[in-house]
Design a protein around this motif. Sequence first.
Motif, PDB file in Angstrom:
ATOM      1  N   PRO A 509       0.827  -1.215   0.000  1.00 26.27           N
ATOM      2  CA  PRO A 509       0.000   0.000   0.000  1.00 26.27           C
ATOM      3  C   PRO A 509       0.856   1.258   0.000  1.00 26.27           C
ATOM      4  CG  PRO A 509       0.074  -0.972   2.188  1.00 26.27           C
ATOM      5  CD  PRO A 509       0.814  -1.907   1.288  1.00 26.27           C
ATOM      6  N   SER A 510       0.335   2.305  -0.607  1.00 26.91           N
ATOM      7  CA  SER A 510       0.998   3.616  -0.607  1.00 26.91           C
ATOM      8  C   SER A 510      -0.064   4.706  -0.563  1.00 26.91           C
ATOM      9  CB  SER A 510       1.889   3.790  -1.840  1.00 26.91           C
ATOM     10  OG  SER A 510       1.108   3.796  -3.023  1.00 26.91           O
ATOM     11  N   GLN A 511       0.316   5.871   0.009  1.00 27.81           N
ATOM     12  CA  GLN A 511      -0.592   7.017   0.100  1.00 27.81           C
ATOM     13  C   GLN A 511       0.154   8.248  -0.397  1.00 27.81           C
ATOM     14  OE1 GLN A 511      -2.310   7.589   3.966  1.00 27.81           O
ATOM     15  NE2 GLN A 511      -3.036   9.657   3.496  1.00 27.81           N
ATOM     16  N   ARG A 519      -7.331   7.987  -0.578  1.00 27.92           N
ATOM     17  CA  ARG A 519      -6.656   7.611  -1.825  1.00 27.92           C
ATOM     18  C   ARG A 519      -5.415   6.786  -1.495  1.00 27.92           C
ATOM     19  NH1 ARG A 519      -5.673  12.476  -5.767  1.00 27.92           N
ATOM     20  NH2 ARG A 519      -5.044  10.677  -7.019  1.00 27.92           N
ATOM     21  N   HIS A 521      -3.215   3.520  -2.649  1.00 29.64           N
ATOM     22  CA  HIS A 521      -2.931   2.658  -3.789  1.00 29.64           C
ATOM     23  C   HIS A 521      -2.338   1.334  -3.310  1.00 29.64           C
ATOM     24  CE1 HIS A 521      -2.434   6.476  -6.490  1.00 29.64           C
ATOM     25  NE2 HIS A 521      -3.669   6.286  -6.070  1.00 29.64           N
ATOM     26  N   LEU A 522      -2.682   0.275  -4.027  1.00 34.74           N
ATOM     27  CA  LEU A 522      -2.053  -1.033  -3.801  1.00 34.74           C
ATOM     28  C   LEU A 522      -1.148  -1.321  -4.994  1.00 34.74           C
ATOM     29  CD1 LEU A 522      -4.926  -3.226  -2.336  1.00 34.74           C
ATOM     30  CD2 LEU A 522      -2.956  -2.280  -1.139  1.00 34.74           C
ATOM     31  N   ASN A 523       0.129  -1.172  -4.791  1.00 40.62           N
ATOM     32  CA  ASN A 523       1.093  -1.387  -5.856  1.00 40.62           C
ATOM     33  C   ASN A 523       1.427  -2.877  -5.968  1.00 40.62           C
ATOM     34  OD1 ASN A 523       1.463   1.528  -6.228  1.00 40.62           O
ATOM     35  ND2 ASN A 523       2.430   1.406  -4.213  1.00 40.62           N
ATOM     36  N   GLU A 524       1.374  -3.405  -7.173  1.00 44.13           N
ATOM     37  CA  GLU A 524       1.601  -4.830  -7.401  1.00 44.13           C
ATOM     38  C   GLU A 524       3.044  -5.075  -7.841  1.00 44.13           C
ATOM     39  OE1 GLU A 524      -1.188  -6.297 -10.221  1.00 44.13           O
ATOM     40  OE2 GLU A 524      -2.922  -5.398  -9.232  1.00 44.13           O
TER      41      GLU A 524
END
Length: 780
Positions: A509-511, A519, A521-524
């Motif tokens: 996860p990142s914000q 908001r 994000h889940l970075n793959e």
Amino acid sequence: MGEIAVLDGTHLSPTDQKKTDTEDPLNTLWGEMAYQLGGQPGYEIVGEAARTGIAPGQAQLDALFEHVGPCVILIDELVAYWRNDVDSERIYTFLQALTQSVSASRDAALVVTIPENQEEAGGERGIQALETLGRLFARIEAIWEPLAVNQAFEVVSRRLFGEVLSPAERDRTCEAFSRMYSSNRRSYPQGCGEQAYLDRMKACYPIHPEIFERLYSDWSTLTQFQRTRGVLRMMASCVSYLYRQNDSSPLIMPANLPIRDPAMASEFERLLPGNWGPVISEADSDGGRADRIDETERFARAGGAAKKTARTIFLGSAPGGALRGIDERQIRLGTSQPGDRVASYNEALQEMSKDLHYLYSSNELYYFHAEENLNKVAADRAIQFADAEVDHYIIELLNSGVRRNHRDVVVYTNDGAFIPDNNQAVRLVILPPDKAINSRSSESNDAEAEAKRALLIAWHSVTQVRNGDDRRIAGLTGERASQATTGLRNADAAVRAALVSAYKWGLAPSQPDPQDANRIHLNEFRTNVSDQGEIVNSAFNRFIEEEALVEKISPAALVQILQQRVWGTPTFGDHIDVNALWEMLTSYIYMPRLRNRSVLQQCIEEGVIAGAFGYTRDYNPETGEYRGLRYESPLHDPTLGMVINENSGGLLVAPSRAAEELLKELEQQQQENAGEQKTSIVATPLSVEEEADEPPIQGLGTSRPRRLRASKTAHGDLSLDDFNNLRDSIIRVLRDSGGEVTVTITIEAMKDDGFDEGVTRPVRDNSRQLGLDFDSFDSK
């Protein structure tokens, strides 16, 4: 031509009522023999012995052979007759006189058949008779030869069918089979397309030689199976059944063998150890597993390819041989006829290998066994397990694989057991099998599918008790125990390999905006998981590569966080508890995600030495004093009792406050020393105009400088990190302390032969776009 007497010990009996034309009894071997050889005159030679039941002597038999001339006496099943006669002494006396008389005669020949072994002799009296006959015939040096296999084929065929009804039909049929074998040599056993095998087919006609081969080579090893008699009895039942069914097959083949016929099934079950009823039902009954496979159109067109294949394999399943079973070539030999689609039998075998419970394969040989194939048992059981049970077992495997070495790993479950949050450590969470990444939905769930295919849970149910479920199969020994062990091991390896293949995507996860918590994000990341199954290590390594996980943070980066979130804020002011700082780092997604607390501890140690911040073990809010303050010096000082670790806690202090507090401590110490020595020491600060080129060492100077300046000349490139470090480590510290900061950047380049216009123009244009003053000089 000579006379022939045939004496069948299974038909003759001392109690027979058969008589000659003159009403003389024919209930003795010698009376029947004399009557067949010489009629009533011949009978009269041994008449007295025949009528009284007393064995004749050699002189009477010599006279008989002299009267008859050239002759042959054939005695079959002599042991059987011996068993039925209560007076074995008179039989022995007759045989002794007979053998001696035949040996002395030039015109008489004697052929006797006896069982090959004691098991065929039939009880204690039969064994005794066999041993006695062996000694008797040995004394006259009789020639004993077992009936050759090829001869046995012909004998059985002749006894069942007599003379060949149509030699032309026989030749036409056998030659058609021979052409099929020779044109597809790789599909059939070696030699089947040769002339010798054609001759063998003609000798056995209308029975296919493969039936005889299996019965004489495999079944004859069973102790209760009598080669010639057993084959005759079995084939008589087969022919009778096929005749009643109006079977029109060109040859009687293993594929035609009606093993479900009560007469044949009874014979098989009598010969084979164990309970073979379920095997026969599976292979050849209406509604059995082989029959259900034949419901498919492609197999039905072949006249029931699965049943034909099952019957052929059954005939090759006698357990007495060194190698049990038959290979695919032998299966095709026993099933296919001219005009058949051979591939149908290959495909049927594949289906049977998956569905039939009693069918085994080992070393490319197929055979039936009276005990269920554990592979099929496991396959059937696997169907009974719900998806949730499979997922639960996969989670158990994941837990057993990660908890031994990775305390910061949590396997998520759907039953509410989630992530413990008791030490604020970074956690790697492994999702359950049914939680696929949406963007990767096109990829199959390999772990769940492989768990079902490899039947790992089912194999465990066969061999072990799990969660109170005891469905173990009792009595697993020998080959089946080995199969269970191998099946469990292979299934376990397959599932673990599938887990590695399935768990190859990581989410971090990142914000981007700290002010917008909605908001996230889940970075793959593809984890590049290794073949050895290191799911956890591969994930951590990948997260570190992508900077989603931090193994080392510089003091400058931490200073930036402290300046933005801590120093001067109403909550913290000039210091922050290290535990609170760690909680801050682990609570907010927009913060750098440190691998563990030791990463923070290392940064603190380096930062205190560099003067990025101070460190103290304790703070007194009433007096505003810091105890054991360290700044621009190592934290680890055993002489001062300052040996700390990541669990020591303590506080970080803003650098300006740390320097100020240390200066106060120095001044206080100087005053104390002055009072003791009655000496006055006055610290004189620099005037505004004076300049301190170098700050006092460790921030402990005797005056406070009014002006600071740092400069450096770099030859070559400066990286972005260099500018960031200048901004974070120097500029921001000076600015946040209230100082007026001026930054001057000068870029100067020298070249002996001068810069041409192709270089000067873009540098001039870029300088103007970046807001820089640009000058050029012709002289050095």
